[in-house]
Design a protein around this motif. Structure first.
Motif, PDB file in Angstrom:
ATOM      1  N   TRP A   1      12.066  41.141  47.846  1.00 34.87           N
ATOM      2  CA  TRP A   1      13.220  40.284  47.996  1.00 34.87           C
ATOM      3  C   TRP A   1      14.498  41.039  47.666  1.00 34.87           C
ATOM      4  O   TRP A   1      15.490  40.985  48.400  1.00 34.87           O
ATOM      5  N   GLU A   2      14.454  41.738  46.564  1.00 34.98           N
ATOM      6  CA  GLU A   2      15.635  42.506  46.145  1.00 34.98           C
ATOM      7  C   GLU A   2      16.093  43.472  47.223  1.00 34.98           C
ATOM      8  O   GLU A   2      17.268  43.798  47.321  1.00 34.98           O
ATOM      9  N   LEU A   3      15.127  43.948  47.988  1.00 32.76           N
ATOM     10  CA  LEU A   3      15.447  44.925  49.021  1.00 32.76           C
ATOM     11  C   LEU A   3      16.226  44.297  50.167  1.00 32.76           C
ATOM     12  O   LEU A   3      16.873  45.000  50.943  1.00 32.76           O
ATOM     13  N   LEU A   4      16.161  42.983  50.262  1.00 33.93           N
ATOM     14  CA  LEU A   4      16.768  42.329  51.416  1.00 33.93           C
ATOM     15  C   LEU A   4      18.052  41.606  51.107  1.00 33.93           C
ATOM     16  O   LEU A   4      18.933  41.526  51.933  1.00 33.93           O
ATOM     17  N   GLU A   5      18.167  41.080  49.930  1.00 34.07           N
ATOM     18  CA  GLU A   5      19.367  40.332  49.656  1.00 34.07           C
ATOM     19  C   GLU A   5      19.606  40.261  48.160  1.00 34.07           C
ATOM     20  O   GLU A   5      18.681  40.297  47.362  1.00 34.07           O
ATOM     21  N   GLY A   6      20.860  40.200  47.804  1.00 34.97           N
ATOM     22  CA  GLY A   6      21.205  39.963  46.421  1.00 34.97           C
ATOM     23  C   GLY A   6      21.532  38.500  46.243  1.00 34.97           C
ATOM     24  O   GLY A   6      22.407  37.981  46.912  1.00 34.97           O
ATOM     25  N   ASN A   7      20.808  37.832  45.379  1.00 32.81           N
ATOM     26  CA  ASN A   7      21.112  36.422  45.105  1.00 32.81           C
ATOM     27  C   ASN A   7      20.941  36.159  43.605  1.00 32.81           C
ATOM     28  O   ASN A   7      20.710  37.080  42.828  1.00 32.81           O
ATOM     29  N   GLU A   8      21.021  34.908  43.243  1.00 37.54           N
ATOM     30  CA  GLU A   8      20.948  34.576  41.831  1.00 37.54           C
ATOM     31  C   GLU A   8      19.681  35.136  41.189  1.00 37.54           C
ATOM     32  O   GLU A   8      19.715  35.747  40.131  1.00 37.54           O
ATOM     33  N   LEU A   9      18.572  34.905  41.860  1.00 38.67           N
ATOM     34  CA  LEU A   9      17.313  35.317  41.273  1.00 38.67           C
ATOM     35  C   LEU A   9      17.250  36.835  41.133  1.00 38.67           C
ATOM     36  O   LEU A   9      16.974  37.357  40.064  1.00 38.67           O
ATOM     37  N   THR A  10      17.516  37.519  42.219  1.00 42.16           N
ATOM     38  CA  THR A  10      17.332  38.972  42.186  1.00 42.16           C
ATOM     39  C   THR A  10      18.293  39.624  41.208  1.00 42.16           C
ATOM     40  O   THR A  10      17.925  40.579  40.530  1.00 42.16           O
ATOM     41  N   ARG A  11      19.507  39.119  41.152  1.00 43.57           N
ATOM     42  CA  ARG A  11      20.451  39.728  40.215  1.00 43.57           C
ATOM     43  C   ARG A  11      20.016  39.479  38.772  1.00 43.57           C
ATOM     44  O   ARG A  11      20.085  40.366  37.931  1.00 43.57           O
ATOM     45  N   GLU A  12      19.568  38.278  38.540  1.00 49.32           N
ATOM     46  CA  GLU A  12      19.044  37.946  37.216  1.00 49.32           C
ATOM     47  C   GLU A  12      17.957  38.944  36.813  1.00 49.32           C
ATOM     48  O   GLU A  12      17.941  39.473  35.707  1.00 49.32           O
ATOM     49  N   LEU A  13      17.069  39.191  37.752  1.00 52.37           N
ATOM     50  CA  LEU A  13      15.915  40.017  37.441  1.00 52.37           C
ATOM     51  C   LEU A  13      16.235  41.497  37.404  1.00 52.37           C
ATOM     52  O   LEU A  13      15.533  42.279  36.743  1.00 52.37           O
ATOM     53  N   ALA A  14      17.293  41.869  38.078  1.00 57.51           N
ATOM     54  CA  ALA A  14      17.694  43.267  38.027  1.00 57.51           C
ATOM     55  C   ALA A  14      17.992  43.672  36.587  1.00 57.51           C
ATOM     56  O   ALA A  14      17.620  44.768  36.147  1.00 57.51           O
ATOM     57  N   ASP A  15      18.607  42.771  35.867  1.00 50.77           N
ATOM     58  CA  ASP A  15      18.899  43.056  34.464  1.00 50.77           C
ATOM     59  C   ASP A  15      17.616  43.280  33.676  1.00 50.77           C
ATOM     60  O   ASP A  15      17.485  44.246  32.931  1.00 50.77           O
ATOM     61  N   VAL A  16      16.680  42.342  33.842  1.00 48.77           N
ATOM     62  CA  VAL A  16      15.422  42.458  33.115  1.00 48.77           C
ATOM     63  C   VAL A  16      14.738  43.780  33.422  1.00 48.77           C
ATOM     64  O   VAL A  16      14.223  44.464  32.544  1.00 48.77           O
ATOM     65  N   ARG A  17      14.765  44.136  34.709  1.00 48.49           N
ATOM     66  CA  ARG A  17      14.076  45.348  35.100  1.00 48.49           C
ATOM     67  C   ARG A  17      14.735  46.589  34.502  1.00 48.49           C
ATOM     68  O   ARG A  17      14.068  47.477  33.986  1.00 48.49           O
ATOM     69  N   ASP A  18      16.043  46.604  34.553  1.00 49.59           N
ATOM     70  CA  ASP A  18      16.716  47.775  34.010  1.00 49.59           C
ATOM     71  C   ASP A  18      16.554  47.856  32.499  1.00 49.59           C
ATOM     72  O   ASP A  18      16.492  48.940  31.930  1.00 49.59           O
ATOM     73  N   LYS A  19      16.459  46.690  31.887  1.00 51.41           N
ATOM     74  CA  LYS A  19      16.194  46.701  30.454  1.00 51.41           C
ATOM     75  C   LYS A  19      14.822  47.320  30.200  1.00 51.41           C
ATOM     76  O   LYS A  19      14.653  48.153  29.299  1.00 51.41           O
ATOM     77  N   PHE A  20      13.853  46.935  31.011  1.00 50.60           N
ATOM     78  CA  PHE A  20      12.524  47.517  30.894  1.00 50.60           C
ATOM     79  C   PHE A  20      12.571  49.022  31.098  1.00 50.60           C
ATOM     80  O   PHE A  20      11.932  49.799  30.375  1.00 50.60           O
ATOM     81  N   ALA A  21      13.354  49.436  32.068  1.00 49.54           N
ATOM     82  CA  ALA A  21      13.454  50.861  32.356  1.00 49.54           C
ATOM     83  C   ALA A  21      14.034  51.606  31.157  1.00 49.54           C
ATOM     84  O   ALA A  21      13.505  52.647  30.740  1.00 49.54           O
ATOM     85  N   LEU A  22      15.099  51.058  30.595  1.00 51.38           N
ATOM     86  CA  LEU A  22      15.700  51.713  29.439  1.00 51.38           C
ATOM     87  C   LEU A  22      14.730  51.752  28.259  1.00 51.38           C
ATOM     88  O   LEU A  22      14.631  52.756  27.565  1.00 51.38           O
ATOM     89  N   ASP A  23      14.023  50.635  28.067  1.00 55.19           N
ATOM     90  CA  ASP A  23      13.010  50.622  27.013  1.00 55.19           C
ATOM     91  C   ASP A  23      11.989  51.730  27.213  1.00 55.19           C
ATOM     92  O   ASP A  23      11.619  52.429  26.275  1.00 55.19           O
ATOM     93  N   SER A  24      11.542  51.858  28.444  1.00 54.77           N
ATOM     94  CA  SER A  24      10.530  52.874  28.732  1.00 54.77           C
ATOM     95  C   SER A  24      11.061  54.260  28.399  1.00 54.77           C
ATOM     96  O   SER A  24      10.371  55.081  27.783  1.00 54.77           O
ATOM     97  N   LEU A  25      12.286  54.513  28.824  1.00 53.82           N
ATOM     98  CA  LEU A  25      12.856  55.828  28.566  1.00 53.82           C
ATOM     99  C   LEU A  25      13.020  56.057  27.067  1.00 53.82           C
ATOM    100  O   LEU A  25      12.724  57.151  26.554  1.00 53.82           O
ATOM    101  N   LYS A  26      13.468  54.985  26.370  1.00 49.04           N
ATOM    102  CA  LYS A  26      13.600  55.116  24.913  1.00 49.04           C
ATOM    103  C   LYS A  26      12.244  55.402  24.282  1.00 49.04           C
ATOM    104  O   LYS A  26      12.110  56.265  23.405  1.00 49.04           O
TER     105      LYS A  26
END
Lengths: 212, 212
Positions: free
Chosen positions: A119-144
């Motif tokens: 979904w994220e690949l096709l459109e930016g909407n409320e849901l995908t933007r919301e989840l982008a944050d969660v995902r990037d937080k996960f990514a930063l956690d992983s790197l940390k």
DNA sequence: ATACCGTGTCACTGAGCGGTGACTTAGATC
DNA sequence: GATCTAAGTCACCGCTCAGTGACACGGTAT
């Protein structure tokens, strides 16, 4: 019978109805993808009149936003790693390879997350933007987390390298649902995935090791 | 005035109409994505009655099939490499890095191809399956080309490594349209892409080199 | 009992979609 | 000029969609 508190649920259970609607969103998302995720379909799946979606969530966008705040569509680093002390990994490269492998397995068993990524690949909407944050937080956690296991060599851009590899895994994963080959590799057999995993391993080992 | 051959185009030009329809498909695909690619939209864009789509192409599927056989949505290896002798690349790793970089640039300038790749991620249909062949042929060509530049080290699975890296590039590329960050890297600035390119370079150099 | 309000049901509108049948027009052939 | 056919036009069907207004039900408080 419900005691008459000042503000609470009635016998015709509003909260349960809301829960059923949210559950229907998750089920539809995992099973049919986001293309068929409309007000009508959700109401049908939940066994509820669609007007309630407008009443309780004032439309699809806010409903999806609510859904985004509730669902667990993404693993935490802890969940991915499992028991720290049981892992036989010594170097930073070992841990990167391990995390990648676990991430791959985990994603494979989360059809809903896969669907959200599509979904994220096709459109930016409320849901995908919301989840982008969660995902990037996960990514930063992983790197940390990785950084606690071994300091990043200063001559390598570990985050960028990780991004490329994770992106590769995600893309190959998303592809396999609708198409079975990519660049001559057959992903319908476990053989293909084993080659990918081996490739990831060798890449990580050779790339993330601090230069001897 | 048209000379009266036995079987050919009239003044109300059938062939031109077909061409306009096909052109409309390409334009819509590049601009609005495949979601809005319907019979009505195509006819509207082409300035043509939709019934002609059914008459000349007997429906959307065959129209898309025709479109797939005409369009150039994918580069050839030659196109990617350009002038062989001008490239300052010596080793296999050099060539891999060069190809990846060119591939990335090329894909960036092909919105239609990007759209098709998104499409493939969501459904398998006549068009996407048609194009899957073309793409895999391109992939095999690339690998064959690489092999002429330096033999593959037997201890490395170069195709699998290439697949992961290409998949990573494609995924990051497809993401940037709707979302600007991934794993903490900002793709709205050229800086982010430079980090990715650097990461690809170091990965390729360290991984594809034959072991010293 | 009655009035009230939160909950749920039903029927409807208007728009867009894919697809089809009947018609009109232009050009070539006779 | 009359006719036939290919190319293009128009109106329409049935369907699904998002969204809304009017109504029915069932506890609660008075």
């Amino acid at each position: 019978m419900v005691t008459s508190q000042q503000e609470d649920f009635m016998a015709r259970d509003k909260e349960e109805t809301k829960a059923r609607i949210l559950a229907a969103v998750g089920k539809l998302l995992a099973e049919s993808g986001f293309k068929s995720l409309g007000v009508n379909a959700i109401a049908r799946e939940a066994g509820v009149d669609k007007v309630l979606i407008y009443r309780y969530f004032e439309g699809l966008p806010r409903l999806l936003q609510c859904f985004a705040q509730e669902g667990d569509y993404w693993p935490t680093v802890d969940e991915l790693v499992g028991d720290d002390s049981m892992v036989d990994a010594k170097t930073l490269a070992d841990w990167m390879a391990y995390l990648l492998s676990r991430f791959s397995d985990n994603l494979q068993e989360r059809p809903m997350t896969q669907e959200i990524l599509r979904w994220e690949l096709l459109e930016g909407n409320e849901l995908t933007r919301e989840l982008a944050d969660v995902r990037d937080k996960f990514a930063l956690d992983s790197l940390k987390f990785l950084e606690t296991k071994g300091p990043f060599p200063p001559d390598k851009d570990i985050p960028a390298i990780s991004a490329v590899l994770v992106a590769g895994v995600v893309y190959l994963m998303l592809r396999t649902k609708s198409s079975s080959t990519f660049m001559g590799i057959d992903f319908s057999s476990p053989d293909g995935w084993q080659r990918i995993e081996a490739a990831l391993n060798s890449i990580v080992q050779l790339t993330a090791e601090s230069k001897p």
